[in-house]
Design a protein around this motif. Sequence first.
Motif, short mmCIF file in Angstrom:
data_model
loop_
_atom_site.label_atom_id
_atom_site.label_comp_id
_atom_site.label_asym_id
_atom_site.label_seq_id
_atom_site.Cartn_x
_atom_site.Cartn_y
_atom_site.Cartn_z
N LEU A 71 0.81 -1.21 0.00
CA LEU A 71 0.00 0.00 0.00
C LEU A 71 0.85 1.26 0.00
O LEU A 71 0.45 2.30 -0.55
CB LEU A 71 -0.93 0.00 1.22
CG LEU A 71 -2.07 -1.01 1.23
CD1 LEU A 71 -2.78 -0.99 2.57
CD2 LEU A 71 -3.06 -0.69 0.11
N ALA A 72 2.03 1.19 0.62
CA ALA A 72 2.89 2.37 0.73
C ALA A 72 3.82 2.54 -0.47
O ALA A 72 4.55 3.53 -0.54
CB ALA A 72 3.72 2.28 2.02
N LYS A 99 4.58 5.92 -2.29
CA LYS A 99 4.03 7.05 -1.55
C LYS A 99 5.06 7.73 -0.66
O LYS A 99 4.85 8.83 -0.18
CB LYS A 99 2.84 6.59 -0.69
CG LYS A 99 1.66 6.10 -1.51
CD LYS A 99 0.52 5.67 -0.60
CE LYS A 99 -0.66 5.16 -1.42
NZ LYS A 99 -1.78 4.73 -0.55
N ILE A 119 0.32 5.32 4.70
CA ILE A 119 -0.93 4.76 4.20
C ILE A 119 -2.13 5.44 4.84
O ILE A 119 -3.25 5.34 4.33
CB ILE A 119 -1.00 3.23 4.39
CG1 ILE A 119 -1.21 2.85 5.86
CG2 ILE A 119 0.24 2.56 3.84
CD1 ILE A 119 -1.45 1.38 6.07
N GLN A 122 -8.50 1.50 5.49
CA GLN A 122 -7.22 0.77 5.42
C GLN A 122 -7.34 -0.60 6.06
O GLN A 122 -6.69 -1.56 5.62
CB GLN A 122 -6.11 1.59 6.08
CG GLN A 122 -5.84 2.93 5.42
CD GLN A 122 -5.57 2.81 3.95
OE1 GLN A 122 -4.91 1.88 3.49
NE2 GLN A 122 -6.10 3.75 3.17
#
Length: 482
Positions: free
Chosen positions: A333-334, A337, A371, A477
């Motif tokens: 997810l990260a 980012k 996240i 999340q």
Amino acid sequence: MALVGLSTEDLLTKIREAGVEVTEVEAQRFRDNDVDGETVDCGLTENMIACLFHGSFKKQVKFSQFVSKLKEPVVTLTLEPVPPEECQQPTCSATLCSGPSGRLPTTFDIPAFPRHLQTKLDNKEPCQRNPKDRHIIIRVLYEAMAQYTMYPTNLEYVQAVKTLIVRYPFLKDLEGNGYHTWHMSLRRKFKSERAPLVYNDEVRLSKEKFCRKTSVQSVETARTNLRNLSEASSVLGEDPSSIDAHVKMLHSQYQKMHPDLMIVQDRMQQTFAWRQKEIADGMTVEETVKKYPFLRTPAVLYNELEWIHPAIGNVCQRFNEGFSCIVSKVLNLARGKSPLSKLYLEAREEALTEDLPDIDFRAALIFLPHIFKENIDCFITLGESDPATPYPTIQLTDRDWKMAFTRRASNIVKVDGIELCHTSAIDEGIISAFCAYFVFNLAFPRHLKNTLMFLQRYIVKIVVDSDKPLPITITRQVNLLY
């Protein structure tokens, strides 16, 4: 037969005739709570309906539709001749200006989705985990509801998203009532779509009716805030003189190169309740660690949290076990980012195979705030400069982020402008900083609140009575992580 005149048994008969299968257990709930026609006419809340039909969204939606139909008034229309001059006026411009006006029908059907998305839904794919698919679902719901009104009521929002979940149960949230994130996303969609419609009559009238000057928002002060304590711990068998004796012994042990850990743990435990009361009464972090110097060690911080919340057991073990199972998903997810992603990948390429799990674990901890769209700079810093926040902060003594991923990097945990403790690894520093919030009775700061609440509720599994429902940012999340 009028709704008000229905007895409980008559009401149950009508409900069954409307196609709602009422079990005997559910029927008994109607009887136990004295739910008759008059009660329904006065208005049942969403929670009341959920209590009557616990565990079935389908029955709750059908019952709400049944009640709405019974309450629908009979409207008599009187047609009058229209003056010729009004007949010549074009109607399309008036329709465009005024926009939709009315209420959502009692039977709201989920509209058809685009073919590629409908195929995924028919195959029961978890579309809620794909942001693009989720946005399309919200857009389609918005377009269907906007035909009736630009200002749906809360019940209408709930009606729409409940209908969605009943039809596609695999889209249900893992946390809360099952549809909270869909509810909030749909509300935000309507809000953003209404913003530019300044010439729409429904929007304009609503703005004129409810427009108020925004109140001045309070600014977070540059100091730590106390978490609410329901009640200070009772102190039994201790008084100021006995506490002083314990404190002197602790100071004596702290001066030794190798203190007697059994004595330290015993005296810290005997002064625990007294210490908690002092902190609740406003003792600062600096005053607390000066009086109880062993709070400057990670091991005692861990013990202190375990005494505050005995149910968690060994906090380090709970932390490691709880976080290890989501490391790969956090990293996924990260990805892209964080500006540190490149350094992490380089560190991973240079490491030995047996070191990769530890590197991934540290990287996931470092990337976790991203996240939740929070800034890690206020939580982990490089160099020796003082942190910009009084809240617990991990300060890496090494200026190379790559070293924080690949090896045990020494760091200092700072709180309220003082050095609290030294740790030899980033994960130990993060656990110590987390413990400090509970040990010193500190509120989670706004800039890191979602990350810390997630660690508290899902990793360490600390739940207290005063905790509020999780924000939608965390719930979303959670749906992706578990």
